[in-house]
Design an enzyme around this catalytic site. Structure first.
Site, PDB file in Angstrom:
ATOM      1  N   PRO A   2       0.843  -1.208   0.000  1.00 48.00           N
ATOM      2  CA  PRO A   2       0.000   0.000   0.000  1.00 48.00           C
ATOM      3  C   PRO A   2       0.875   1.254   0.000  1.00 48.00           C
ATOM      4  CG  PRO A   2      -0.650  -1.532   1.730  1.00 48.00           C
ATOM      5  CD  PRO A   2       0.651  -2.027   1.186  1.00 48.00           C
ATOM      6  N   GLU A   3       0.579   2.151  -0.921  1.00 49.31           N
ATOM      7  CA  GLU A   3       1.337   3.405  -1.024  1.00 49.31           C
ATOM      8  C   GLU A   3       0.496   4.545  -0.450  1.00 49.31           C
ATOM      9  OE1 GLU A   3       4.373   3.594  -1.931  1.00 49.31           O
ATOM     10  OE2 GLU A   3       4.737   1.688  -2.932  1.00 49.31           O
ATOM     11  N   HIS A  89      -5.772 -13.956   9.315  1.00 53.99           N
ATOM     12  CA  HIS A  89      -4.880 -12.832   9.040  1.00 53.99           C
ATOM     13  C   HIS A  89      -5.358 -11.511   9.631  1.00 53.99           C
ATOM     14  CE1 HIS A  89      -2.622 -15.551   6.629  1.00 53.99           C
ATOM     15  NE2 HIS A  89      -3.603 -15.728   5.754  1.00 53.99           N
ATOM     16  N   ARG A 107       1.122 -10.816   5.723  1.00 51.78           N
ATOM     17  CA  ARG A 107       2.578 -10.913   5.886  1.00 51.78           C
ATOM     18  C   ARG A 107       3.083 -10.313   7.195  1.00 51.78           C
ATOM     19  NH1 ARG A 107       5.360  -9.429   0.292  1.00 51.78           N
ATOM     20  NH2 ARG A 107       7.173 -10.178   1.468  1.00 51.78           N
ATOM     21  N   ARG A 151      21.232  16.469  -3.210  1.00 53.97           N
ATOM     22  CA  ARG A 151      21.369  15.026  -3.398  1.00 53.97           C
ATOM     23  C   ARG A 151      21.987  14.676  -4.746  1.00 53.97           C
ATOM     24  NH1 ARG A 151      17.703  12.618   0.213  1.00 53.97           N
ATOM     25  NH2 ARG A 151      18.405  10.645  -0.654  1.00 53.97           N
TER      26      ARG A 151
END
Ligand code: ZN
Length: 271
Positions: A2-3, A89, A107, A151
């Site tokens: 998930p972003e 889960h 997970r 950077r």
């Protein structure tokens, strides 16, 4: 994974419904990435004020303290008045007077962590290094450009690192750089002001659009009501190696950067 857009879509899906709810019970499943950090029983009776987001963390603000919630690699949240009994889960249930907030995470890289406040040491450790929020007014161009100039790493990796701006995950990084016409390998510090302006706008545009469309479609992501998003169907370069660029028809190229796949058009993103 998930972003930011999926996390934001999740937040919007239940913030109004859970605000004002009283916690009635807390049910813990198997251990998650980090421990809760408090006896779950002590949360009973507290009130949920609101749910905010910082990066990919949801901040469930209580009348005392807050819960930091992270979906990890495979987590998803449900919120409903009635939910079926917890499955194998389902590792965290916040049972409230307005419904049950449930974390499903096969997970178990996700976490729910209690902290006293955003300035507590643990909160600072988790949230302190995060870059600017791309969807908020605080995402200032000058600060963004200044961050890039420091950077020397390839721009794709700087975007992914999340310490200049949060939320540009692997799929979005390819999409954002394509939209801005910037080669993913160029050193961040070498991006000129006009090009940085395009990049700044592209970050906002791609992420805002993903939120509007309900987040990306990822195998194991579903929103608060159990439906999936559909951004990936419209990806311009991501996952399209060898297929014609939608702008110039040059075959899209794929390469590896920091163990992750990058997609770009060698013609539209010359340097
Ligand atoms: Zn092209």
């Amino acid at each position: 994974m998930p972003e930011l857009p999926e996390v934001e879509v999740t937040r919007r899906g239940f913030v109004d419904r859970i605000a004002g709810a009283r916690i009635e019970a807390v049910r813990m499943g198997k251990p998650l990435r980090w421990a809760l950090g408090i006896d779950p029983q002590t949360l009973v009776g507290r009130e949920v004020r609101t749910v905010r987001r910082r990066g990919k963390y949801l901040l469930v603000e209580l009348d005392t303290g807050l819960l930091l919630l992270h979906l990890g690699m495979s987590g998803s949240l449900r919120f409903d008045a009635v939910l079926p009994p917890p499955g194998a889960h389902d590792h965290f249930d916040l049972v409230t007077s307005r419904g049950i907030l449930r974390l499903n995470d096969p997970r178990r890289f996700g976490a729910v962590v209690h902290v006293e406040g955003e300035d507590s040491p643990l909160a600072l450790k988790l949230l302190g290094g995060l870059g600017m929020e791309p969807l908020e007014d605080s995402f200032d161009f000058e600060a963004f450009h200044a961050g890039l100039r420091k950077r020397r790493a390839p721009i794709k990796l700087v975007l992914l690192a999340g310490d200049v701006v949060v939320g540009v995950g692997n799929i979005y990084a390819s999409e954002v750089l394509f939209l801005a016409g910037i080669r993913p390998t160029v050193a961040a510090s070498r991006i000129s002001r006009p090009r940085a302006l395009r990049l700044h706008a592209a970050v906002r545009q791609v992420l805002a659009r993903a939120v509007e469309q309900g987040g990306t479609t990822l195998r194991d992501f579903s929103n608060i009501d159990g439906h999936s998003g559909h951004f990936q169907i419209e990806a311009t370069v991501y996952g399209r190696a060898g297929e014609p660029c939608r702008v110039c028809a040059t075959p899209v190229r794929q390469m590896r950067q920091g163990q992750r796949s990058t997609y770009f058009c060698p013609n539209c993103q010359k340097y």
